[in-house]
Write a protein that holds these residues in place. Sequence first.
Motif, mmCIF file in Angstrom:
data_model
loop_
_atom_site.group_PDB
_atom_site.id
_atom_site.type_symbol
_atom_site.label_atom_id
_atom_site.label_comp_id
_atom_site.label_asym_id
_atom_site.label_seq_id
_atom_site.Cartn_x
_atom_site.Cartn_y
_atom_site.Cartn_z
ATOM 1 N N LEU A 126 -3.136 24.052 42.664
ATOM 2 C CA LEU A 126 -3.686 23.111 43.755
ATOM 3 C C LEU A 126 -5.181 22.656 43.577
ATOM 4 O O LEU A 126 -5.485 21.503 43.622
ATOM 5 C CB LEU A 126 -3.343 23.532 45.098
ATOM 6 N N ALA A 127 -6.003 23.902 43.549
ATOM 7 C CA ALA A 127 -7.378 23.571 43.432
ATOM 8 C C ALA A 127 -7.909 22.783 42.457
ATOM 9 O O ALA A 127 -8.551 22.073 42.387
ATOM 10 C CB ALA A 127 -8.089 24.985 43.535
ATOM 11 N N ILE A 128 -7.090 22.941 41.160
ATOM 12 C CA ILE A 128 -7.423 22.155 39.950
ATOM 13 C C ILE A 128 -6.671 21.017 39.628
ATOM 14 O O ILE A 128 -6.973 20.046 39.166
ATOM 15 C CB ILE A 128 -7.325 23.122 38.526
ATOM 16 N N CYS A 129 -5.253 21.026 39.924
ATOM 17 C CA CYS A 129 -4.683 20.068 39.550
ATOM 18 C C CYS A 129 -4.312 18.951 40.941
ATOM 19 O O CYS A 129 -4.132 17.682 40.236
ATOM 20 C CB CYS A 129 -3.171 20.304 38.958
ATOM 21 N N VAL A 224 -4.082 24.225 32.351
ATOM 22 C CA VAL A 224 -4.713 24.170 31.231
ATOM 23 C C VAL A 224 -4.689 22.655 30.631
ATOM 24 O O VAL A 224 -5.362 22.195 30.039
ATOM 25 C CB VAL A 224 -3.843 25.193 29.893
ATOM 26 N N SER A 225 -3.545 22.077 30.827
ATOM 27 C CA SER A 225 -3.055 20.540 30.595
ATOM 28 C C SER A 225 -4.152 19.794 31.420
ATOM 29 O O SER A 225 -4.731 18.758 30.813
ATOM 30 C CB SER A 225 -1.873 20.123 31.025
ATOM 31 N N THR A 226 -4.448 19.983 32.658
ATOM 32 C CA THR A 226 -5.442 19.273 33.406
ATOM 33 C C THR A 226 -6.907 19.542 33.005
ATOM 34 O O THR A 226 -7.836 18.602 32.961
ATOM 35 C CB THR A 226 -5.474 19.636 34.895
ATOM 36 N N ILE A 227 -7.184 20.956 32.704
ATOM 37 C CA ILE A 227 -8.587 21.258 32.158
ATOM 38 C C ILE A 227 -8.966 20.503 30.866
ATOM 39 O O ILE A 227 -10.100 20.041 30.866
ATOM 40 C CB ILE A 227 -8.600 22.946 32.141
ATOM 41 N N LEU A 228 -7.808 20.298 30.150
ATOM 42 C CA LEU A 228 -8.145 19.925 28.838
ATOM 43 C C LEU A 228 -8.459 18.370 28.938
ATOM 44 O O LEU A 228 -9.099 17.707 28.176
ATOM 45 C CB LEU A 228 -6.723 19.898 27.728
ATOM 46 N N LYS A 229 -8.018 17.772 29.917
ATOM 47 C CA LYS A 229 -8.143 16.176 30.258
ATOM 48 C C LYS A 229 -9.447 16.057 30.700
ATOM 49 O O LYS A 229 -9.955 14.914 30.977
ATOM 50 C CB LYS A 229 -7.258 15.645 31.183
ATOM 51 N N ILE A 230 -10.239 16.996 31.371
ATOM 52 C CA ILE A 230 -11.747 16.659 31.699
ATOM 53 C C ILE A 230 -12.642 16.502 30.753
ATOM 54 O O ILE A 230 -12.827 17.280 29.552
ATOM 55 C CB ILE A 230 -12.115 17.998 32.520
ATOM 56 N N GLN A 231 -13.321 15.486 30.704
ATOM 57 C CA GLN A 231 -14.264 14.906 29.654
ATOM 58 C C GLN A 231 -15.258 15.885 29.246
ATOM 59 O O GLN A 231 -15.814 16.077 28.371
ATOM 60 C CB GLN A 231 -14.836 13.538 30.110
ATOM 61 N N ASN A 233 -17.963 19.107 29.087
ATOM 62 C CA ASN A 233 -17.797 20.758 28.815
ATOM 63 C C ASN A 233 -18.077 21.439 30.167
ATOM 64 O O ASN A 233 -17.415 22.499 30.297
ATOM 65 C CB ASN A 233 -18.731 20.895 27.697
ATOM 66 N N THR A 234 -19.058 20.959 30.891
ATOM 67 C CA THR A 234 -19.641 21.550 32.290
ATOM 68 C C THR A 234 -18.243 21.775 33.107
ATOM 69 O O THR A 234 -18.079 22.536 33.837
ATOM 70 C CB THR A 234 -20.900 20.923 32.575
ATOM 71 N N GLY A 235 -17.595 20.532 33.446
ATOM 72 C CA GLY A 235 -16.500 20.306 34.174
ATOM 73 C C GLY A 235 -15.289 21.360 33.657
ATOM 74 O O GLY A 235 -14.821 21.795 34.564
ATOM 75 N N ARG A 236 -14.947 21.282 32.280
ATOM 76 C CA ARG A 236 -13.998 22.242 32.108
ATOM 77 C C ARG A 236 -14.446 23.538 32.318
ATOM 78 O O ARG A 236 -13.534 24.307 32.486
ATOM 79 C CB ARG A 236 -13.742 21.828 30.518
ATOM 80 N N PHE A 240 -12.243 26.239 34.472
ATOM 81 C CA PHE A 240 -11.733 27.450 34.052
ATOM 82 C C PHE A 240 -12.317 28.565 34.589
ATOM 83 O O PHE A 240 -11.541 29.551 34.694
ATOM 84 C CB PHE A 240 -12.039 27.275 32.437
ATOM 85 N N SER A 241 -13.406 28.626 35.195
ATOM 86 C CA SER A 241 -13.873 29.786 35.615
ATOM 87 C C SER A 241 -13.374 29.938 37.229
ATOM 88 O O SER A 241 -13.589 31.306 37.393
ATOM 89 C CB SER A 241 -15.269 29.616 35.872
ATOM 90 N N THR A 242 -12.863 29.010 37.727
ATOM 91 C CA THR A 242 -12.158 29.210 38.932
ATOM 92 C C THR A 242 -10.775 30.071 38.833
ATOM 93 O O THR A 242 -10.512 30.602 39.659
ATOM 94 C CB THR A 242 -11.874 28.009 39.826
ATOM 95 N N CYS A 243 -10.119 30.136 37.906
ATOM 96 C CA CYS A 243 -8.946 30.820 37.610
ATOM 97 C C CYS A 243 -9.058 31.696 36.519
ATOM 98 O O CYS A 243 -7.845 32.498 36.238
ATOM 99 C CB CYS A 243 -7.905 29.756 37.358
#
Length: 320
Positions: A126-129, A224-231, A233-236, A240-243
């Motif tokens: 929920l927090a990421i997606c 992982v699918s949602t993280i890969l869509k982030i433009q 590198n800082t956002g990704r 990722f660090s939150t999980c």
Amino acid sequence: MSFPQGTLPNNITTIVLLGFPDVHSFNFLFFSLLIILYFGTIFGNLLIMSLYLMSKNLQSPMYFFITQLSLYDLLVTTDVVPTLLHTALYGTTMTLASCIIQFFFFVISESSECLLLSVMSYDRYLAICNPLRYNSIMNYKFCVTSVDIIWLVGFIVTLCYVFLINNLYFCGPHVIDHFFCDFEPIMQLSCSDTSIIHIHILILSFFFAMLPFIIIVMSYTYIVSTILKIQSNTGRHKAFSTCSSHLVVVSLFYGTILIVYMFPTKGQSLLLSKVLSLMYTVVTPLLNPIIYTLRNKDFKEALQKVKYVIKESIHNVFSV
């Protein structure tokens, strides 16, 4: 030769736990290492629970679930390790009832942890997606209700285990070549036909172990699918660090659980099985608080504030 279940009095009155007879020459060293790990586990998990209660910055669903994880780790550690410590020095003899009671608390802590890890994966999903709906779904009522249901389901599942075991006829041998009363070692003491109970346990294990694992895998597939869509590198990296901590804990816990309980025990070294069991009963409960606090900014800040408050309190006491 098999006997009708629940019709004969058990021949076993006491059970001997062998522990690790292969390290008999290093018993004191083994005992000392266990003591360090045990107190480290108690301190680390109590620290997390204390910081959560004392710090306003940690009053969020994620940290609420982490404190529950610490509670389960404390339960399994205090259930298994004191017996292991006694076995390392003197050997352990216990009654059949005590053995089943130890198994009861072991199952309720491990089954509850499986369910909790799946809820924590949903929290990260929920927090990421779906961050816009996070606060409306992950509210205080949802968190408390989830934990209550986990305790209830864990308790019911454990009662089912104990009920099935209690209907068996135990005739010996009275020796368990393990360091705690696990399911298979207890089954080996029975002269009853255990094929039906193995099927029942397999069904129960699917619902409280494999089903949560499937939920975790599905959650992280979306994450992982949602993280890969982030433009950026800082956002990704931030997402990722939150999980990442939760992912490491899940890998450690389920990695050893799957190897010990899902693979055929006949082809498995008894020593290897014991070492892997040490991982999820002794090592993982120690590592969990380290994993969650070592790189966690909120926990570090909370710890610094608590240190400052304690230091000021001591200073005020001695300055009076």
